[in-house]
Design a protein around this motif. Structure first.
Motif, mmCIF file in Angstrom:
data_model
loop_
_atom_site.group_PDB
_atom_site.id
_atom_site.type_symbol
_atom_site.label_atom_id
_atom_site.label_comp_id
_atom_site.label_asym_id
_atom_site.label_seq_id
_atom_site.Cartn_x
_atom_site.Cartn_y
_atom_site.Cartn_z
ATOM 1 N N ASN A 28 0.846 -1.184 0.000
ATOM 2 C CA ASN A 28 0.000 0.000 0.000
ATOM 3 C C ASN A 28 0.887 1.242 0.000
ATOM 4 O O ASN A 28 1.105 1.863 1.032
ATOM 5 C CB ASN A 28 -0.928 -0.009 1.211
ATOM 6 N N SER A 29 1.410 1.562 -1.147
ATOM 7 C CA SER A 29 2.199 2.781 -1.319
ATOM 8 C C SER A 29 1.670 3.492 -2.563
ATOM 9 O O SER A 29 0.943 2.909 -3.371
ATOM 10 C CB SER A 29 3.688 2.458 -1.498
ATOM 11 N N TYR A 30 2.036 4.752 -2.696
ATOM 12 C CA TYR A 30 1.615 5.509 -3.873
ATOM 13 C C TYR A 30 2.058 4.796 -5.149
ATOM 14 O O TYR A 30 1.282 4.629 -6.087
ATOM 15 C CB TYR A 30 2.189 6.930 -3.815
ATOM 16 N N GLN A 31 3.315 4.339 -5.174
ATOM 17 C CA GLN A 31 3.843 3.675 -6.362
ATOM 18 C C GLN A 31 3.144 2.341 -6.618
ATOM 19 O O GLN A 31 2.875 1.995 -7.768
ATOM 20 C CB GLN A 31 5.364 3.447 -6.238
ATOM 21 N N ALA A 32 2.835 1.587 -5.565
ATOM 22 C CA ALA A 32 2.137 0.304 -5.742
ATOM 23 C C ALA A 32 0.747 0.532 -6.338
ATOM 24 O O ALA A 32 0.317 -0.206 -7.216
ATOM 25 C CB ALA A 32 2.035 -0.439 -4.413
ATOM 26 N N ARG A 33 0.056 1.593 -5.857
ATOM 27 C CA ARG A 33 -1.258 1.904 -6.423
ATOM 28 C C ARG A 33 -1.140 2.301 -7.895
ATOM 29 O O ARG A 33 -1.961 1.917 -8.719
ATOM 30 C CB ARG A 33 -1.934 3.012 -5.609
ATOM 31 N N ALA A 34 -0.100 3.047 -8.232
ATOM 32 C CA ALA A 34 0.116 3.451 -9.628
ATOM 33 C C ALA A 34 0.434 2.232 -10.501
ATOM 34 O O ALA A 34 -0.051 2.133 -11.631
ATOM 35 C CB ALA A 34 1.246 4.474 -9.716
ATOM 36 N N VAL A 35 1.213 1.292 -9.974
ATOM 37 C CA VAL A 35 1.516 0.068 -10.721
ATOM 38 C C VAL A 35 0.242 -0.732 -10.929
ATOM 39 O O VAL A 35 -0.025 -1.220 -12.030
ATOM 40 C CB VAL A 35 2.599 -0.778 -9.991
ATOM 41 N N ARG A 36 -0.582 -0.870 -9.882
ATOM 42 C CA ARG A 36 -1.863 -1.587 -10.005
ATOM 43 C C ARG A 36 -2.737 -0.972 -11.084
ATOM 44 O O ARG A 36 -3.302 -1.672 -11.918
ATOM 45 C CB ARG A 36 -2.635 -1.556 -8.676
ATOM 46 N N ARG A 37 -2.865 0.365 -11.035
ATOM 47 C CA ARG A 37 -3.707 1.052 -12.036
ATOM 48 C C ARG A 37 -3.185 0.803 -13.448
ATOM 49 O O ARG A 37 -3.965 0.512 -14.359
ATOM 50 C CB ARG A 37 -3.739 2.558 -11.758
ATOM 51 N N GLU A 38 -1.877 0.921 -13.631
ATOM 52 C CA GLU A 38 -1.292 0.736 -14.963
ATOM 53 C C GLU A 38 -1.472 -0.695 -15.454
ATOM 54 O O GLU A 38 -1.845 -0.919 -16.600
ATOM 55 C CB GLU A 38 0.192 1.110 -14.945
ATOM 56 N N LEU A 39 -1.214 -1.663 -14.595
ATOM 57 C CA LEU A 39 -1.372 -3.070 -14.996
ATOM 58 C C LEU A 39 -2.836 -3.382 -15.315
ATOM 59 O O LEU A 39 -3.126 -4.044 -16.311
ATOM 60 C CB LEU A 39 -0.850 -3.994 -13.897
ATOM 61 N N THR A 40 -3.747 -2.895 -14.488
ATOM 62 C CA THR A 40 -5.173 -3.122 -14.727
ATOM 63 C C THR A 40 -5.609 -2.477 -16.036
ATOM 64 O O THR A 40 -6.348 -3.076 -16.821
ATOM 65 C CB THR A 40 -6.010 -2.572 -13.554
ATOM 66 N N GLU A 41 -5.142 -1.262 -16.284
ATOM 67 C CA GLU A 41 -5.485 -0.567 -17.521
ATOM 68 C C GLU A 41 -4.956 -1.320 -18.742
ATOM 69 O O GLU A 41 -5.670 -1.485 -19.734
ATOM 70 C CB GLU A 41 -4.919 0.848 -17.515
ATOM 71 N N ARG A 42 -3.732 -1.799 -18.663
ATOM 72 C CA ARG A 42 -3.155 -2.522 -19.803
ATOM 73 C C ARG A 42 -3.866 -3.835 -20.055
ATOM 74 O O ARG A 42 -4.079 -4.224 -21.193
ATOM 75 C CB ARG A 42 -1.661 -2.759 -19.598
ATOM 76 N N ILE A 43 -4.254 -4.525 -18.987
ATOM 77 C CA ILE A 43 -5.002 -5.776 -19.150
ATOM 78 C C ILE A 43 -6.358 -5.480 -19.773
ATOM 79 O O ILE A 43 -6.798 -6.170 -20.689
ATOM 80 C CB ILE A 43 -5.152 -6.503 -17.802
ATOM 81 N N SER A 44 -7.028 -4.438 -19.305
ATOM 82 C CA SER A 44 -8.342 -4.072 -19.843
ATOM 83 C C SER A 44 -8.255 -3.662 -21.307
ATOM 84 O O SER A 44 -9.105 -4.007 -22.114
ATOM 85 C CB SER A 44 -8.944 -2.921 -19.047
ATOM 86 N N ARG A 45 -7.211 -2.931 -21.631
ATOM 87 C CA ARG A 45 -7.029 -2.447 -23.007
ATOM 88 C C ARG A 45 -6.788 -3.609 -23.974
ATOM 89 O O ARG A 45 -7.263 -3.591 -25.105
ATOM 90 C CB ARG A 45 -5.828 -1.497 -23.038
ATOM 91 N N ASN A 46 -6.071 -4.615 -23.535
ATOM 92 C CA ASN A 46 -5.724 -5.739 -24.405
ATOM 93 C C ASN A 46 -6.673 -6.922 -24.255
ATOM 94 O O ASN A 46 -6.448 -7.974 -24.821
ATOM 95 C CB ASN A 46 -4.293 -6.195 -24.127
ATOM 96 N N HIS A 47 -7.727 -6.727 -23.492
ATOM 97 C CA HIS A 47 -8.684 -7.793 -23.238
ATOM 98 C C HIS A 47 -9.479 -8.119 -24.495
ATOM 99 O O HIS A 47 -10.005 -7.239 -25.165
ATOM 100 C CB HIS A 47 -9.628 -7.361 -22.112
ATOM 101 N N LYS A 48 -9.560 -9.391 -24.797
ATOM 102 C CA LYS A 48 -10.369 -9.843 -25.926
ATOM 103 C C LYS A 48 -11.640 -10.468 -25.361
ATOM 104 O O LYS A 48 -11.586 -11.332 -24.507
ATOM 105 C CB LYS A 48 -9.594 -10.867 -26.742
ATOM 106 N N PRO A 49 -12.789 -10.017 -25.833
ATOM 107 C CA PRO A 49 -14.041 -10.553 -25.299
ATOM 108 C C PRO A 49 -14.207 -12.041 -25.649
ATOM 109 O O PRO A 49 -13.689 -12.515 -26.655
ATOM 110 C CB PRO A 49 -15.118 -9.701 -25.982
#
Length: 123
Positions: A89-110
């Motif tokens: 639970n750090s600022y950087q960990a939250r930023a990494v989570r957001r970035e990883l989640t965004e990249r997974i969502s962006r590349n998600h194939k239905p």
């Protein structure tokens, strides 16, 4: 010394950007500390917790490589990096989570899931 892929913060003028290279990721403690903005004791305790809770096994998640002068360094794989991103639970960990989640969502194939149900009597 072998070339490794690591996730790191790149600094560009006014902002920092997370760089996630293609290929297999293996990161050292010092690289993970820089990525997540935590101190080594916190990182080590969190990794121990991941092992204790059997979320990942050390023999699958770690490897040791020989450095100069015969010293060895422990590296952790991408699975550990992902788990740490969601356990710290750090600022950087939250930023990494957001970035990883965004990249997974962006590349998600239905995909579709088809469920069938039958009713009847058992013979």
């Amino acid at each position: 010394m072998e070339k490794r892929n690591i996730i790191e913060w790149s600094e560009y003028s006014e902002y920092r950007e997370l760089t996630i290279p293609r290929g297999e990721i293996w990161m050292s403690e010092s690289e993970l500390v820089d990525l997540f903005g935590v101190f080594i004791p916190k990182l080590r305790n969190t990794i121990k917790t991941l092992y204790k809770e059997e979320l990942v096994r050390p023999y699958e998640a770690e490897r040791n490589i020989k450095q100069q002068q015969g010293l060895y360094i422990t590296l952790y794989n991408m699975e550990v990096v992902l788990l740490l991103a969601f356990h710290l639970n750090s600022y950087q960990a939250r930023a990494v989570r957001r970035e990883l989640t965004e990249r997974i969502s962006r590349n998600h194939k239905p995909f579709e899931v088809i469920l069938t149900a039958t009713t009847g009597t058992a013979n």
